[in-house]
Each structure stands twice: as structure tokens, then as C-alpha cells.
Design a protein around this motif. Structure first.
Motif, PDB file in Angstrom:
ATOM      1  N   ASN A  40       2.052   1.907  -3.361  1.00 44.08           N
ATOM      2  CA  ASN A  40       1.454   2.337  -4.445  1.00 44.08           C
ATOM      3  C   ASN A  40       1.093   3.845  -4.240  1.00 44.08           C
ATOM      4  O   ASN A  40       0.823   4.402  -5.220  1.00 44.08           O
ATOM      5  N   VAL A  41       1.087   4.319  -2.873  1.00 45.70           N
ATOM      6  CA  VAL A  41       1.040   5.724  -2.676  1.00 45.70           C
ATOM      7  C   VAL A  41       1.930   6.600  -3.171  1.00 45.70           C
ATOM      8  O   VAL A  41       1.797   7.809  -3.446  1.00 45.70           O
ATOM      9  N   LEU A  42       3.195   5.992  -2.807  1.00 49.06           N
ATOM     10  CA  LEU A  42       4.347   6.934  -3.345  1.00 49.06           C
ATOM     11  C   LEU A  42       4.206   7.423  -4.750  1.00 49.06           C
ATOM     12  O   LEU A  42       4.112   6.563  -5.572  1.00 49.06           O
ATOM     13  N   PRO A  43       4.715   8.571  -5.330  1.00 43.02           N
ATOM     14  CA  PRO A  43       4.788   8.632  -6.529  1.00 43.02           C
ATOM     15  C   PRO A  43       5.924   8.339  -7.236  1.00 43.02           C
ATOM     16  O   PRO A  43       6.934   8.194  -6.789  1.00 43.02           O
ATOM     17  N   ASN A  44       5.829   8.084  -8.673  1.00 37.61           N
ATOM     18  CA  ASN A  44       6.913   7.314  -9.424  1.00 37.61           C
ATOM     19  C   ASN A  44       7.758   8.337 -10.334  1.00 37.61           C
ATOM     20  O   ASN A  44       8.743   8.073 -10.698  1.00 37.61           O
ATOM     21  N   ALA A  68       0.750  -1.239  -0.045  1.00 29.42           N
ATOM     22  CA  ALA A  68       0.010   0.094   0.139  1.00 29.42           C
ATOM     23  C   ALA A  68       0.791   1.253  -0.060  1.00 29.42           C
ATOM     24  O   ALA A  68       0.653   2.163  -0.736  1.00 29.42           O
ATOM     25  N   ILE A  69       1.948   1.192   0.713  1.00 28.36           N
ATOM     26  CA  ILE A  69       2.725   2.358   0.683  1.00 28.36           C
ATOM     27  C   ILE A  69       3.518   2.558  -0.622  1.00 28.36           C
ATOM     28  O   ILE A  69       3.763   3.813  -0.938  1.00 28.36           O
TER      29      ILE A  69
END
Length: 60
Positions: A50-54, A47-48
């Protein structure tokens, strides 16, 4: 494949931590507790991630 490796390493590290903490407290090692914590920790890590921007950050 990245989900498998995330679960694999989280599973190993959480079981190691569960063993060490239970030994330090003088309790018996419980595989079920380690497995449940590993599943929960894997979900949190995914989940973390997926939340962080790429995208790279633009410099002004």
C-alpha cells in the motif's frame, strides 16, 4: 481476493521456513508460532504494497 492469496502464500512459506529453522536448531515444530508469524508477515507485506506508488514515473 488479493488479500486471500497474499495470506495463503505467506502462510505456506512462513510455515515452511519455521519448520526448516526449527529442524536445523533441533527444536520441535510449533504450528502456533508459524501461524502467528504468517499473520504478522502478511500484514507487513500488505502494508508495504500500500505504501509503494502505483503510478508510472515520468521521465524528464
Amino acid at each position: 481476493m488479493k488479500f486471500f492469496w497474499t495470506f495463503f502464500w505467506t502462510f505456506l512459506l512462513v510455515h515452511m521456513a519455521t519448520y526448516v529453522v526449527s529442524s536445523m536448531q533441533g527444536n520441535a515444530y510449533d504450528v502456533a508460532t508459524g501461524s502467528l508469524l504468517a499473520v504478522v508477515a502478511t500484514i507487513i507485506v500488505i502494508a508495504i504494497a500500500n505504501v509503494l506508488p502505483n503510478e508510472p514515473v515520468e521521465h524528464h
